[in-house]
Design a protein around this motif. Structure first.
Motif, PDB file in Angstrom:
ATOM      1  N   LEU A  78      37.760 -46.605   6.890  1.00 14.06           N
ATOM      2  CA  LEU A  78      36.566 -46.239   7.593  1.00 14.06           C
ATOM      3  C   LEU A  78      37.074 -44.933   8.719  1.00 14.06           C
ATOM      4  O   LEU A  78      36.149 -43.922   8.562  1.00 14.06           O
ATOM      5  N   GLU A  79      37.928 -45.180   9.281  1.00 14.97           N
ATOM      6  CA  GLU A  79      38.482 -43.730  10.218  1.00 14.97           C
ATOM      7  C   GLU A  79      38.804 -42.946   9.547  1.00 14.97           C
ATOM      8  O   GLU A  79      38.154 -41.545   9.781  1.00 14.97           O
ATOM      9  N   ARG A  80      39.690 -42.822   8.291  1.00 17.63           N
ATOM     10  CA  ARG A  80      39.810 -41.458   7.392  1.00 17.63           C
ATOM     11  C   ARG A  80      38.241 -41.008   6.982  1.00 17.63           C
ATOM     12  O   ARG A  80      37.972 -39.667   6.817  1.00 17.63           O
ATOM     13  N   ALA A  81      37.464 -41.867   6.716  1.00 18.41           N
ATOM     14  CA  ALA A  81      36.182 -41.305   6.119  1.00 18.41           C
ATOM     15  C   ALA A  81      35.269 -40.717   7.224  1.00 18.41           C
ATOM     16  O   ALA A  81      34.620 -39.612   6.839  1.00 18.41           O
ATOM     17  N   LEU A  82      35.307 -41.185   8.372  1.00 18.31           N
ATOM     18  CA  LEU A  82      34.519 -40.650   9.469  1.00 18.31           C
ATOM     19  C   LEU A  82      35.116 -39.403   9.920  1.00 18.31           C
ATOM     20  O   LEU A  82      34.540 -38.347  10.159  1.00 18.31           O
ATOM     21  N   ARG A  83      36.303 -39.307   9.823  1.00 15.34           N
ATOM     22  CA  ARG A  83      37.036 -38.058  10.310  1.00 15.34           C
ATOM     23  C   ARG A  83      36.723 -37.001   9.321  1.00 15.34           C
ATOM     24  O   ARG A  83      36.579 -35.702   9.487  1.00 15.34           O
ATOM     25  N   ALA A  84      36.496 -37.234   8.201  1.00 18.31           N
ATOM     26  CA  ALA A  84      36.579 -36.380   7.195  1.00 18.31           C
ATOM     27  C   ALA A  84      35.109 -35.980   6.681  1.00 18.31           C
ATOM     28  O   ALA A  84      34.840 -34.626   6.509  1.00 18.31           O
ATOM     29  N   GLN A  85      34.037 -36.784   7.075  1.00 18.84           N
ATOM     30  CA  GLN A  85      32.996 -36.775   6.418  1.00 18.84           C
ATOM     31  C   GLN A  85      31.798 -36.578   7.766  1.00 18.84           C
ATOM     32  O   GLN A  85      30.702 -36.148   7.399  1.00 18.84           O
ATOM     33  N   ALA A  86      32.326 -36.885   8.870  1.00 13.84           N
ATOM     34  CA  ALA A  86      31.274 -36.974  10.051  1.00 13.84           C
ATOM     35  C   ALA A  86      31.717 -36.359  11.076  1.00 13.84           C
ATOM     36  O   ALA A  86      32.291 -36.785  12.209  1.00 13.84           O
TER      37      ALA A  86
END
Length: 352
Positions: free
Chosen positions: A33-41
């Motif tokens: 979740l952290e990786r996805a949020l940093r990359a996509q949000a």
């Protein structure tokens, strides 16, 4: 695993389910979740706290809405990975509460200009002892991240607003007797038999039904465990009955304890655990606004949820998420994917 937060929340839910996250073992899912949020949000400020991931906007809006969901599940029961069957998505956590998490994560990535500032909280250890709950740690270490005008918990409610929650109180009631050989039972005093009078009281007990803000809360006072005896040929000299009181939120813990002691008057009762309930809080402006957006009549939340933590902080909070709560923690756990779509649309409408 790499998560696509912009994908259909149904697909995102399946992806979340496929990453095991039993309480205490949420690290892999929190990392994803952290990786996805940093990359996509990139529009979000992020904070990592243990196995919890927090994100928020800082747009200077007049109000802030907090969306929260726990990412842990009960132990897996041969129900991971996920599988689909028509409109049903099966798997551990589909209802409790990775479908709610999927909705929150999708909105976090796709709502770049919400009309309220947003805080998103994905937290750990909700399914275990209260002192391990990630929200408690966040409150102690990052209190400002919980400030909001309204908190929405994505707990399963079958896409219906469930307001407030019951409080809970557990007591252990001990009866004592005298040991003897069961072949000469008249020399002893059976502690298990001595508990019979208390059990009769509980069987005759008539719980209240309480209407608060149009939501009917039903109380319950139940014996949930009984232990006694040391061997098959010994009259037991001690018996312990655990009693659980689920009380309406118009009582605080002290009033609940007083009531239980009145019901069990004459018996030795020791409180072992308690948690306050939460009033509906539907009169707050942000809550009224959400009620109008969601439509339908709110109902009382049976059981305890973390809305009580927010209520204790003075923050109005309601439960709203996809999934039938009666399926939580079962081997047959599944979610109707149409509810995921409905909840996503309702929250998007409210927030934009």
């Amino acid at each position: 695993m790499d998560l696509d937060l912009t994908a259909d929340p149904i697909d995102l839910c399946a992806a979340l389910v496929d990453v095991p996250s039993v309480s205490g073992e949420e690290g892999a899912l929190a990392d994803a979740l952290e990786r996805a949020l940093r990359a996509q949000a990139p529009h979000l400020e992020l904070l990592r706290s243990g196995h919890a991931v927090l994100a928020r906007t800082n747009l200077g809006r007049a109000q802030r809405v907090l969306l929260a969901g726990h990412i842990d599940t009960v132990p897996i029961a041969d129900n991971v990975p996920s599988r689909r069957e028509g409109h049903l998505l099966h798997g551990c956590g589909t209802t409790d509460m990775k479908s709610g998490d999927a909705v929150i994560a999708h909105l976090a990535a796709t709502l770049t200009e919400p009309r309220h500032d947003l805080t998103l909280v994905f937290y750990d250890c909700e399914e275990v002892e209260a002192d391990r709950n990630g929200l408690g740690r966040i409150e102690r270490e990052h209190r400002d991240w919980l400030d909001a005008d309204l908190a929405l918990l994505g707990e399963p409610t079958a896409a219906t607003i469930e307001a407030g929650c019951q409080g809970t109180l557990r007591v252990e009631v001990t009866t004592r007797g005298r040991r003897a050989h069961s072949a000469r039972s008249w020399l002893g005093d059976n502690a298990v038999h001595a508990a019979g009078g208390m059990l009769d009281r509980l069987a005759r007990y008539r719980p209240r039904r309480v209407d608060i803000d149009g939501c009917e809360y039903r109380e319950g006072l139940q014996a949930v465990r009984i232990t006694g005896g040391v061997a098959g040929n010994v009259v037991p000299d001690e018996c312990v009955v655990t009693v659980n009181f689920r009380f309406a939120p118009d009582r605080d813990v002290a009033a609940a304890e007083k009531h239980v002691r009145e019901v069990l008057d004459g018996f030795d009762a020791v409180v072992t655990d308690s948690a306050p309930g939460a009033l509906p809080g539907l009169g707050a402006p942000a809550a009224r606004e959400f009620l109008a957006a969601a439509g339908g009549a709110p109902r009382a939340k049976f059981g305890w949820t973390d809305v009580a933590r927010f209520a204790a902080l003075g923050i109005p909070a309601v439960n709203y998420g996809p999934g039938d709560p009666n399926l939580a923690h079962t081997r047959e756990e599944h979610v109707d994917t149409r509810e995921i779509t409905e909840v996503t649309a309702t929250l998007r409408r409210f927030l934009t």
